[in-house]
Write an enzyme that holds these catalytic residues in place. Structure first.
Site, PDB file in Angstrom:
ATOM      1  N   CYS A   1       0.702  -1.197   0.137  1.00  0.00           N
ATOM      2  CA  CYS A   1      -0.085  -0.046  -0.008  1.00  0.00           C
ATOM      3  C   CYS A   1       0.890   1.226  -0.194  1.00  0.00           C
ATOM      4  O   CYS A   1       0.555   2.206  -0.793  1.00  0.00           O
ATOM      5  CB  CYS A   1      -0.959   0.060   1.187  1.00  0.00           C
ATOM      6  SG  CYS A   1      -0.332   0.141   3.016  1.00  0.00           S
TER       7      CYS A   1
ATOM      8  N   HIS B   1      -5.644   1.540  -4.540  1.00  0.00           N
ATOM      9  CA  HIS B   1      -4.813   1.405  -3.510  1.00  0.00           C
ATOM     10  C   HIS B   1      -4.520  -0.292  -3.755  1.00  0.00           C
ATOM     11  O   HIS B   1      -4.988  -0.818  -4.834  1.00  0.00           O
ATOM     12  CB  HIS B   1      -5.301   1.429  -2.170  1.00  0.00           C
ATOM     13  CG  HIS B   1      -6.674   0.422  -1.884  1.00  0.00           C
ATOM     14  ND1 HIS B   1      -6.759  -0.309  -0.593  1.00  0.00           N
ATOM     15  CD2 HIS B   1      -7.581  -0.332  -2.843  1.00  0.00           C
ATOM     16  CE1 HIS B   1      -8.026  -1.095  -0.839  1.00  0.00           C
ATOM     17  NE2 HIS B   1      -8.261  -1.000  -2.004  1.00  0.00           N
TER      18      HIS B   1
ATOM     19  N   HIS C   1      -2.803   1.323   6.862  1.00  0.00           N
ATOM     20  CA  HIS C   1      -3.248   1.143   5.375  1.00  0.00           C
ATOM     21  C   HIS C   1      -3.511   2.853   5.042  1.00  0.00           C
ATOM     22  O   HIS C   1      -3.837   3.550   5.536  1.00  0.00           O
ATOM     23  CB  HIS C   1      -4.453   0.499   5.127  1.00  0.00           C
ATOM     24  CG  HIS C   1      -4.766   0.025   3.609  1.00  0.00           C
ATOM     25  ND1 HIS C   1      -4.027  -0.895   3.124  1.00  0.00           N
ATOM     26  CD2 HIS C   1      -5.528   0.646   2.840  1.00  0.00           C
ATOM     27  CE1 HIS C   1      -4.195  -1.107   1.804  1.00  0.00           C
ATOM     28  NE2 HIS C   1      -5.414  -0.107   1.369  1.00  0.00           N
TER      29      HIS C   1
END
Length: 339
Positions: A254, A314, A302
């Site tokens: 990420c 993402h 995240h």
């Protein structure tokens, strides 16, 4: 009076009143037949085992991932710190090298001074200082230097003090690097353990396929050129696989994806969600615009690139490639604007 007629005899297989033991054999067969019927009925009424659905397996993997991703980002943090500290250590090495040479030259000058006094014979302390290329503590050195000419003493004292300063700094960095390397190995081992469990779940589900380059909406509104470049770069990676620790160009985690996207726009981000949170300006959700970084969970483990209208691009997790999805599937921690 007429005698009532008897009902016609029905023959039951396996039983004959005239045959010895016929009643017992008939009873055993009857019990066996009843038991079979009962077992069969039970089998028909027992609930069948239901295989977990794809959605249920996905939910299990997501739950495991919540345990794994903080570990991966902690690994990224330590690795980023390790890179910085190794660079600092190398820079100190370069600074220490000329100091070491200057110390050696100063010692040679002291040796020349002592040679002039050799006929009178130097003391044991002075002799020990002159023949040693690695003097003891600074206090011991200064005691010996009291016997030397004041000018030479001042020169050597200054060199030794600066050298001791940098030696101390380098020792701290070396100790820190050793600790970080150990922590990196521990984090990698923990990640491997959790990742093994996730792979076991993934083995029972079909591979997720996302068309490359698809899914990103048309960006509306006022957006900086850097943000547009970052969005265009991130959207071009849709369909690329998630690989922990990867920063492109063909796979990402990420924070690796957001780092890669903004690197294309000339903006440097650290490969760690916690650092990226501090490398951008805080933006209220009501003012968020495409190109902002959107972070999730209280520990910020995240991050995605916001596209507007509650959408983001993402790198979600292992087994799911880079894609466009809603930001409302996870608890939003906040928005940051790089640059």
């Amino acid at each position: 009076m007429p005698v009532a007629s008897m009902p016609p005899h029905r023959h039951v297989p396996g039983w004959s009143p005239a045959r010895p033991g016929g009643a017992r054999r008939f009873g055993r067969r009857l019990l066996t037949l009843v038991a079979a019927v009962v077992v069969g009925a039970g089998a028909l009424t027992a609930p069948a085992y239901a295989e977990p659905s794809v959605d249920e397996i996905e939910a299990q993997i997501d739950k495991k991932w919540e345990q794994l991703e903080p570990t991966i980002e902690q690994y990224n943090k330590v690795r980023a710190q390790l890179k910085v500290n190794k660079q600092k250590s190398a820079e100190l090495e370069k600074k220490i090298e000329p100091l070491a040479l200057e110390t050696e030259l100063a010692m040679n000058r002291v040796g020349d001074l002592a040679a002039r006094y050799y006929i009178s014979g130097p003391s044991q302390d002075l002799g020990a200082l002159l023949v040693s290329t690695k003097p003891g503590t600074l206090a011991e050195q200064l005691t010996m230097l009291d016997r030397l000419a004041s000018e030479e003493r001042r020169q050597l004292e200054g060199v030794l003090a600066v050298r001791a300063k940098y030696d101390g700094q380098k020792l701290k960095l070396d100790t820190l690097i050793v600790g970080q390397e150990k922590q990196t190995k521990e984090l990698a081992a923990k990640k491997t353990q959790i990742n093994t469990e996730i792979k076991q779940l993934q083995s029972s589900m079909p591979k997720t396929v996302v068309p490359a380059g698809g899914g990103c909406p048309t960006i509306q509104g006022v957006v900086s050129s850097a943000a547009r470049t970052a969005i265009r770069t991130a959207c071009a990676q849709v369909g690329d696989p998630y690989v922990w620790g990867a920063t492109g160009p063909n796979s990402f985690d990420c924070s690796g994806l957001t780092q890669y996207a903004y690197k294309a726009a000339g903006i440097s981000l650290t490969h760690f969600t916690g650092a990226q949170w501090n490398e951008g300006r805080a933006i209220p959700r009501s003012e968020a615009r495409p190109g902002d970084l959107v972070f999730f969970f209280s520990d910020l483990h995240h991050v995605g690139l916001y596209l507007g209208n509650d959408k983001m691009v993402h790198a979600p997790r292992a087994g799911k490639p880079v894609n466009v999805s809603s930001i409302n599937t996870m608890p939003v921690a906040g928005f940051r604007r790089p640059g």
